[in-house]
Design a protein around this motif. Structure first.
Motif, PDB file in Angstrom:
ATOM      1  N   ARG A  72       8.601  -2.213  -1.421  1.00 45.04           N
ATOM      2  CA  ARG A  72       7.929  -1.350  -0.440  1.00 45.04           C
ATOM      3  C   ARG A  72       6.732  -2.065   0.185  1.00 45.04           C
ATOM      4  NH1 ARG A  72       3.687   1.535  -0.329  1.00 45.04           N
ATOM      5  NH2 ARG A  72       3.270   1.394  -2.561  1.00 45.04           N
ATOM      6  N   VAL A  73       5.883  -2.698  -0.618  1.00 46.89           N
ATOM      7  CA  VAL A  73       4.711  -3.365  -0.044  1.00 46.89           C
ATOM      8  C   VAL A  73       5.131  -4.596   0.768  1.00 46.89           C
ATOM      9  CG1 VAL A  73       3.123  -2.449  -1.779  1.00 46.89           C
ATOM     10  CG2 VAL A  73       4.074  -4.710  -2.103  1.00 46.89           C
ATOM     11  N   ALA A  74       6.200  -5.266   0.358  1.00 46.39           N
ATOM     12  CA  ALA A  74       6.708  -6.404   1.130  1.00 46.39           C
ATOM     13  C   ALA A  74       7.240  -5.940   2.483  1.00 46.39           C
ATOM     14  CB  ALA A  74       7.794  -7.132   0.348  1.00 46.39           C
ATOM     15  N   GLU A  75       7.970  -4.835   2.494  1.00 47.16           N
ATOM     16  CA  GLU A  75       8.487  -4.293   3.749  1.00 47.16           C
ATOM     17  C   GLU A  75       7.354  -3.895   4.684  1.00 47.16           C
ATOM     18  OE1 GLU A  75      11.072  -1.173   2.329  1.00 47.16           O
ATOM     19  OE2 GLU A  75      12.770  -2.553   2.097  1.00 47.16           O
ATOM     20  N   LYS A  76       6.275  -3.347   4.138  1.00 45.64           N
ATOM     21  CA  LYS A  76       5.126  -2.965   4.962  1.00 45.64           C
ATOM     22  C   LYS A  76       4.483  -4.203   5.581  1.00 45.64           C
ATOM     23  CE  LYS A  76       0.862  -0.244   5.003  1.00 45.64           C
ATOM     24  NZ  LYS A  76       0.298  -1.063   6.053  1.00 45.64           N
ATOM     25  N   ALA A  77       4.272  -5.249   4.805  1.00 49.67           N
ATOM     26  CA  ALA A  77       3.690  -6.480   5.349  1.00 49.67           C
ATOM     27  C   ALA A  77       4.588  -7.071   6.433  1.00 49.67           C
ATOM     28  CB  ALA A  77       3.451  -7.497   4.236  1.00 49.67           C
ATOM     29  N   ALA A  78       5.891  -7.043   6.195  1.00 49.22           N
ATOM     30  CA  ALA A  78       6.836  -7.579   7.176  1.00 49.22           C
ATOM     31  C   ALA A  78       6.863  -6.740   8.450  1.00 49.22           C
ATOM     32  CB  ALA A  78       8.227  -7.673   6.570  1.00 49.22           C
ATOM     33  N   CYS A 118      -0.205 -12.410   4.459  1.00 51.29           N
ATOM     34  CA  CYS A 118      -0.202 -12.778   3.047  1.00 51.29           C
ATOM     35  C   CYS A 118      -1.336 -12.059   2.309  1.00 51.29           C
ATOM     36  CB  CYS A 118      -0.313 -14.285   2.880  1.00 51.29           C
ATOM     37  SG  CYS A 118       0.035 -14.840   1.195  1.00 51.29           S
ATOM     38  N   GLU A 119      -2.502 -11.964   2.952  1.00 47.99           N
ATOM     39  CA  GLU A 119      -3.603 -11.238   2.320  1.00 47.99           C
ATOM     40  C   GLU A 119      -3.242  -9.772   2.102  1.00 47.99           C
ATOM     41  OE1 GLU A 119      -8.379 -10.581   2.637  1.00 47.99           O
ATOM     42  OE2 GLU A 119      -7.292 -10.929   4.506  1.00 47.99           O
ATOM     43  N   GLN A 120      -2.644  -9.136   3.106  1.00 44.43           N
ATOM     44  CA  GLN A 120      -2.230  -7.738   2.951  1.00 44.43           C
ATOM     45  C   GLN A 120      -1.205  -7.606   1.836  1.00 44.43           C
ATOM     46  OE1 GLN A 120      -1.252  -5.247   6.420  1.00 44.43           O
ATOM     47  NE2 GLN A 120       0.642  -4.700   5.352  1.00 44.43           N
ATOM     48  N   LEU A 121      -0.244  -8.514   1.797  1.00 49.15           N
ATOM     49  CA  LEU A 121       0.783  -8.477   0.760  1.00 49.15           C
ATOM     50  C   LEU A 121       0.160  -8.561  -0.630  1.00 49.15           C
ATOM     51  CD1 LEU A 121       3.767  -8.579  -0.190  1.00 49.15           C
ATOM     52  CD2 LEU A 121       3.663 -11.067   0.203  1.00 49.15           C
ATOM     53  N   VAL A 122      -0.757  -9.498  -0.836  1.00 45.15           N
ATOM     54  CA  VAL A 122      -1.379  -9.681  -2.155  1.00 45.15           C
ATOM     55  C   VAL A 122      -2.248  -8.480  -2.516  1.00 45.15           C
ATOM     56  CG1 VAL A 122      -3.027 -11.088  -3.467  1.00 45.15           C
ATOM     57  CG2 VAL A 122      -1.256 -12.195  -2.073  1.00 45.15           C
ATOM     58  N   GLU A 123      -3.041  -7.982  -1.576  1.00 43.71           N
ATOM     59  CA  GLU A 123      -3.896  -6.827  -1.860  1.00 43.71           C
ATOM     60  C   GLU A 123      -3.069  -5.586  -2.184  1.00 43.71           C
ATOM     61  OE1 GLU A 123      -7.200  -6.688  -2.350  1.00 43.71           O
ATOM     62  OE2 GLU A 123      -7.158  -8.865  -2.114  1.00 43.71           O
ATOM     63  N   ASP A 124      -2.020  -5.335  -1.407  1.00 47.54           N
ATOM     64  CA  ASP A 124      -1.173  -4.171  -1.673  1.00 47.54           C
ATOM     65  C   ASP A 124      -0.428  -4.327  -2.996  1.00 47.54           C
ATOM     66  OD1 ASP A 124      -2.052  -3.072   0.691  1.00 47.54           O
ATOM     67  OD2 ASP A 124      -0.169  -3.357   1.771  1.00 47.54           O
ATOM     68  N   LEU A 125       0.027  -5.533  -3.293  1.00 45.35           N
ATOM     69  CA  LEU A 125       0.688  -5.779  -4.576  1.00 45.35           C
ATOM     70  C   LEU A 125      -0.270  -5.443  -5.714  1.00 45.35           C
ATOM     71  CD1 LEU A 125       2.672  -9.025  -5.425  1.00 45.35           C
ATOM     72  CD2 LEU A 125       1.322  -7.811  -7.099  1.00 45.35           C
ATOM     73  N   LYS A 126      -1.492  -5.946  -5.618  1.00 45.17           N
ATOM     74  CA  LYS A 126      -2.472  -5.734  -6.679  1.00 45.17           C
ATOM     75  C   LYS A 126      -2.816  -4.250  -6.868  1.00 45.17           C
ATOM     76  CE  LYS A 126      -7.060  -6.963  -8.178  1.00 45.17           C
ATOM     77  NZ  LYS A 126      -7.855  -8.077  -8.540  1.00 45.17           N
ATOM     78  N   HIS A 127      -2.933  -3.515  -5.769  1.00 47.57           N
ATOM     79  CA  HIS A 127      -3.401  -2.134  -5.848  1.00 47.57           C
ATOM     80  C   HIS A 127      -2.296  -1.086  -5.926  1.00 47.57           C
ATOM     81  CE1 HIS A 127      -7.513  -3.370  -5.390  1.00 47.57           C
ATOM     82  NE2 HIS A 127      -7.175  -4.100  -4.356  1.00 47.57           N
ATOM     83  N   GLU A 128      -1.067  -1.423  -5.524  1.00 45.71           N
ATOM     84  CA  GLU A 128      -0.029  -0.405  -5.425  1.00 45.71           C
ATOM     85  C   GLU A 128       1.194  -0.623  -6.316  1.00 45.71           C
ATOM     86  OE1 GLU A 128       0.920   0.543  -1.355  1.00 45.71           O
ATOM     87  OE2 GLU A 128      -1.146   0.109  -0.732  1.00 45.71           O
TER      88      GLU A 128
END
Length: 148
Positions: A72-78, A118-128
């Motif tokens: 889900r977070v990867a799809e959002k970043a993409a 990439c920053e959004q992906l890492v931040e969302d991964l960490k928090h979500e």
């Protein structure tokens, strides 16, 4: 892997939550794209301290839905950026200082987009994404990070 410009293809090339060591070469190889002018690779490693306290052991645990949330977070970043290719993998289990805990990589037409996505992906991964870290400090105290 290369997608010709204008070809509708899933830019998400690799996602995973694994107990096995992570490979920079594997992640970098899957985000190559001839239409990308910028590729950003983030590597998160286990450090020997947290908040000034020495860390002697660390373990990551993941909820069974972690892989779904990672998608889900990867799809959002993409969707939020012109991503040509994206990959993200996270370790679970016991790790030692210096081990790679997470790798995220994004390729975009331009470097600014690649950095931002990439920053959004890492931040969302960490928090979500429901992945939790248990740290053991040199004094024997333990702490869960990211646990609800």
């Amino acid at each position: 892997m290369t997608s010709p410009p204008g070809t509708p293809a899933d830019p998400i090339r690799l996602l995973g939550v694994r107990e096995t060591p992570l490979s920079l070469d594997e992640v970098y190889a899957v985000v190559g794209d001839d239409a990308a002018g910028g590729t950003v690779l983030f590597v998160g490693t286990v450090r020997d301290h947290d908040g000034g306290r020495p860390v002697t052991a660390l373990e990551y645990s993941a909820h069974p839905r972690a892989a779904n949330e990672l998608r889900r977070v990867a799809e959002k970043a993409a969707a939020d950026f012109p991503v040509r290719a994206l990959a993200a993998v996270h370790r679970t289990g016991p790790l030692v200082v210096g081990d790679i805990a997470v790798i995220a990589a994004v390729s975009c037409p331009h470097r600014g987009e690649a950095f931002a996505s990439c920053e959004q992906l890492v931040e969302d991964l960490k928090h979500e994404v429901p992945i939790w870290k248990r740290q053991v400090f040199a004094d024997g105290e333990m702490e869960w990070v990211g646990a609800c």
